[in-house]
Design a protein around this motif. Sequence first.
Motif, mmCIF file in Angstrom:
data_model
loop_
_atom_site.group_PDB
_atom_site.id
_atom_site.type_symbol
_atom_site.label_atom_id
_atom_site.label_comp_id
_atom_site.label_asym_id
_atom_site.label_seq_id
_atom_site.Cartn_x
_atom_site.Cartn_y
_atom_site.Cartn_z
ATOM 1 N N LEU A 111 0.527 -1.531 0.206
ATOM 2 C CA LEU A 111 -0.187 0.211 0.238
ATOM 3 C C LEU A 111 0.692 1.056 0.068
ATOM 4 C CD1 LEU A 111 -2.730 1.208 -0.004
ATOM 5 C CD2 LEU A 111 -2.649 1.464 2.333
ATOM 6 N N ASN A 112 2.246 1.478 0.789
ATOM 7 C CA ASN A 112 3.128 2.466 1.100
ATOM 8 C C ASN A 112 3.348 2.667 -0.926
ATOM 9 O OD1 ASN A 112 1.963 3.296 3.633
ATOM 10 N ND2 ASN A 112 4.196 2.142 4.406
ATOM 11 N N LYS A 113 4.139 1.570 -1.195
ATOM 12 C CA LYS A 113 4.272 1.531 -2.171
ATOM 13 C C LYS A 113 3.667 1.873 -3.248
ATOM 14 C CE LYS A 113 6.984 -1.302 -5.776
ATOM 15 N NZ LYS A 113 7.141 -2.318 -6.700
ATOM 16 N N LEU A 114 2.707 1.553 -3.200
ATOM 17 C CA LEU A 114 1.827 2.654 -4.644
ATOM 18 C C LEU A 114 0.938 3.754 -4.484
ATOM 19 C CD1 LEU A 114 -0.841 1.560 -5.979
ATOM 20 C CD2 LEU A 114 -3.101 1.614 -4.641
ATOM 21 N N LEU A 115 0.966 3.963 -2.825
ATOM 22 C CA LEU A 115 0.635 4.983 -2.803
ATOM 23 C C LEU A 115 1.468 6.391 -3.062
ATOM 24 C CD1 LEU A 115 -1.746 5.552 0.721
ATOM 25 C CD2 LEU A 115 -1.676 5.614 -1.443
ATOM 26 N N SER A 116 3.108 6.195 -2.965
ATOM 27 C CA SER A 116 4.112 6.801 -3.876
ATOM 28 C C SER A 116 3.995 6.429 -4.957
ATOM 29 C CB SER A 116 5.223 6.036 -2.602
ATOM 30 O OG SER A 116 5.075 6.288 -1.761
ATOM 31 N N ILE A 117 3.433 5.846 -5.359
ATOM 32 C CA ILE A 117 3.437 5.794 -7.219
ATOM 33 C C ILE A 117 2.871 6.606 -7.736
ATOM 34 C CG2 ILE A 117 3.596 4.219 -9.018
ATOM 35 C CD1 ILE A 117 4.695 2.304 -7.840
ATOM 36 N N LEU A 118 1.226 6.485 -7.081
ATOM 37 C CA LEU A 118 0.525 7.565 -7.262
ATOM 38 C C LEU A 118 0.531 9.228 -7.618
ATOM 39 C CD1 LEU A 118 -2.795 5.157 -5.654
ATOM 40 C CD2 LEU A 118 -2.351 5.526 -8.285
ATOM 41 N N ALA A 119 1.931 9.265 -5.847
ATOM 42 C CA ALA A 119 1.866 10.155 -5.798
ATOM 43 C C ALA A 119 2.821 11.272 -6.282
ATOM 44 C CB ALA A 119 2.415 10.795 -4.159
ATOM 45 N N GLY A 120 3.383 10.504 -7.301
ATOM 46 C CA GLY A 120 4.069 11.262 -9.093
ATOM 47 C C GLY A 120 5.740 11.441 -8.721
ATOM 48 N N PRO A 121 6.063 12.144 -9.419
ATOM 49 C CA PRO A 121 7.395 12.255 -9.315
ATOM 50 C C PRO A 121 7.605 13.530 -8.342
ATOM 51 C CG PRO A 121 6.440 12.889 -11.421
ATOM 52 C CD PRO A 121 5.610 11.988 -10.669
ATOM 53 N N ASP A 122 8.766 13.646 -7.467
ATOM 54 C CA ASP A 122 9.221 14.330 -6.193
ATOM 55 C C ASP A 122 9.589 15.700 -7.649
ATOM 56 O OD1 ASP A 122 8.843 16.181 -4.268
ATOM 57 O OD2 ASP A 122 10.842 15.650 -4.339
ATOM 58 N N ASP A 123 8.794 16.429 -8.410
ATOM 59 C CA ASP A 123 8.787 17.530 -8.980
ATOM 60 C C ASP A 123 8.074 18.264 -10.266
ATOM 61 O OD1 ASP A 123 7.093 16.338 -10.979
ATOM 62 O OD2 ASP A 123 8.086 15.409 -12.592
ATOM 63 N N GLY A 124 7.008 18.971 -8.779
ATOM 64 C CA GLY A 124 6.612 19.783 -7.958
ATOM 65 C C GLY A 124 5.216 19.198 -9.059
ATOM 66 N N THR A 125 4.816 18.742 -9.775
ATOM 67 C CA THR A 125 3.909 18.148 -10.007
ATOM 68 C C THR A 125 3.231 16.901 -9.135
ATOM 69 O OG1 THR A 125 4.045 16.057 -10.977
ATOM 70 C CG2 THR A 125 4.916 18.078 -12.619
ATOM 71 N N THR A 126 1.659 17.109 -9.325
ATOM 72 C CA THR A 126 0.791 16.144 -8.879
ATOM 73 C C THR A 126 0.125 15.260 -9.297
ATOM 74 O OG1 THR A 126 0.672 18.288 -7.071
ATOM 75 C CG2 THR A 126 -0.477 16.433 -6.596
ATOM 76 N N GLY A 127 0.230 14.022 -9.106
ATOM 77 C CA GLY A 127 -0.319 12.270 -9.674
ATOM 78 C C GLY A 127 -1.591 12.833 -8.587
ATOM 79 N N ILE A 128 -2.829 11.972 -8.703
ATOM 80 C CA ILE A 128 -4.047 11.288 -8.115
ATOM 81 C C ILE A 128 -3.401 11.670 -6.745
ATOM 82 C CG2 ILE A 128 -4.520 8.906 -8.553
ATOM 83 C CD1 ILE A 128 -7.104 8.740 -8.328
ATOM 84 N N GLY A 129 -2.516 10.587 -6.259
ATOM 85 C CA GLY A 129 -1.722 10.528 -4.753
ATOM 86 C C GLY A 129 -2.191 11.483 -4.299
ATOM 87 N N GLY A 130 -1.128 12.260 -4.849
ATOM 88 C CA GLY A 130 -0.369 13.737 -4.066
ATOM 89 C C GLY A 130 -1.138 14.505 -3.611
ATOM 90 N N SER A 131 -2.226 14.028 -4.608
ATOM 91 C CA SER A 131 -3.807 15.078 -4.416
ATOM 92 C C SER A 131 -4.031 13.968 -2.887
ATOM 93 C CB SER A 131 -5.086 15.778 -4.761
ATOM 94 O OG SER A 131 -4.566 15.584 -6.499
ATOM 95 N N VAL A 132 -3.745 12.839 -2.576
ATOM 96 C CA VAL A 132 -4.283 12.984 -1.210
ATOM 97 C C VAL A 132 -3.310 13.188 -0.513
ATOM 98 C CG1 VAL A 132 -4.814 10.030 -0.058
ATOM 99 C CG2 VAL A 132 -5.735 10.865 -2.776
#
Length: 118
Positions: free
Chosen positions: A72-93
Amino acid sequence: MAQINIKVDDQLKDDVSKIFAEMGLDLTNGIKVYLKRVQQDQKIPFEIKGTPNIDEVAQQYRAGNPEVVTRLNKLLSILAGPDDGTTGIGGSVLKATSHQKKDQPGGIGQGILNNTHD
């Protein structure tokens, strides 16, 4: 009339062709029967299993099941997207839960669970 082309494993095609033949159908007509049933019922005519219930996963996560916690932690990290200022769906969460303490046990998923199941 429309034509559908799909690729399937040779063994699957052979096995299903034999099953349909025992019913007096060829592969094409067997698939048509399935498609007609989906159209009639407006759903797949059987239950698809294999994915655990989300409540079960949450319970396993809270209990500290190491496989579930890691996945689950791996999934959420992947969903968070790259650490480049952009936000994936997980990043919003993750942004919504950023007020959580970094040292809170359980990782990212535990913080989300804590914030959604108060």
